[in-house]
Write an enzyme that holds these catalytic residues in place. Structure first.
Site, PDB file in Angstrom:
ATOM      1  N   SER A  30      46.209  43.775  35.299  1.00  0.00           N
ATOM      2  CA  SER A  30      45.107  43.483  36.204  1.00  0.00           C
ATOM      3  C   SER A  30      45.694  42.802  37.426  1.00  0.00           C
ATOM      4  O   SER A  30      46.776  42.205  37.346  1.00  0.00           O
ATOM      5  CB  SER A  30      44.119  42.542  35.507  1.00  0.00           C
ATOM      6  OG  SER A  30      43.233  41.955  36.428  1.00  0.00           O
ATOM      7  N   TYR A  43      42.496  34.191  31.078  1.00  0.00           N
ATOM      8  CA  TYR A  43      42.687  35.614  31.402  1.00  0.00           C
ATOM      9  C   TYR A  43      43.853  35.774  32.377  1.00  0.00           C
ATOM     10  O   TYR A  43      44.721  36.621  32.184  1.00  0.00           O
ATOM     11  CB  TYR A  43      41.399  36.186  31.997  1.00  0.00           C
ATOM     12  CG  TYR A  43      41.478  37.660  32.312  1.00  0.00           C
ATOM     13  CD1 TYR A  43      41.389  38.604  31.296  1.00  0.00           C
ATOM     14  CD2 TYR A  43      41.632  38.112  33.617  1.00  0.00           C
ATOM     15  CE1 TYR A  43      41.454  39.964  31.567  1.00  0.00           C
ATOM     16  CE2 TYR A  43      41.706  39.459  33.904  1.00  0.00           C
ATOM     17  CZ  TYR A  43      41.611  40.383  32.877  1.00  0.00           C
ATOM     18  OH  TYR A  43      41.680  41.730  33.153  1.00  0.00           O
TER      19      TYR A  43
END
Length: 122
Positions: A30, A43
């Site tokens: 990501s 995250y």
């Protein structure tokens, strides 16, 4: 699981590829692995970890004929964790700027890179 599962799976697959002397591992990360954003520290940490793991693994596997790539999909402002949490997108990914993707039901909404290289984000 964001980090542990890819590491375990890569270990199993890489051993077989190295024995054959060829192969390629592809990790899906990501942009949160390149730039940190608020309200997503864990995250971000897992995605930064995946990026570092893939970079090091590439060097480890190069002599064995095995490649390693990482894909860094862009932020999606209309769906997913940012939309659901109601938080502001990370700096440089605001509405109408390059690198920000709108969710589209008819097609993919990510950018890919053949190599997991670091690029300064804006």
């Amino acid at each position: 699981m964001n980090l542990r599962a890819p590491i375990v799976m890569a270990k199993l697959a890489a051993a077989q590829m190295a024995d054959r002397g060829r192969g390629h591992l592809v990790f899906v990360s990501s942009l949160s692995g390149k730039t940190a954003s608020g309200h997503a520290s864990l995250y971000n940490a897992t995605k930064f970890g995946m990026r570092g793991f893939a970079l090091a693994l590439r060097e480890d596997l190069r002599p064995h004929g095995v490649g390693v790539s990482t894909v860094f999909p862009g932020f999606i402002r209309d769906a997913g964790m940012f939309a659901e949490a109601g938080v502001t997108l990370p700096r440089g990914s605001g509405r109408g700027r390059p690198g920000t993707w709108r969710a589209r039901p008819s097609g993919p909404s990510s950018a890919t890179s053949r190599r997991s290289t670091w690029r300064r984000s804006g």
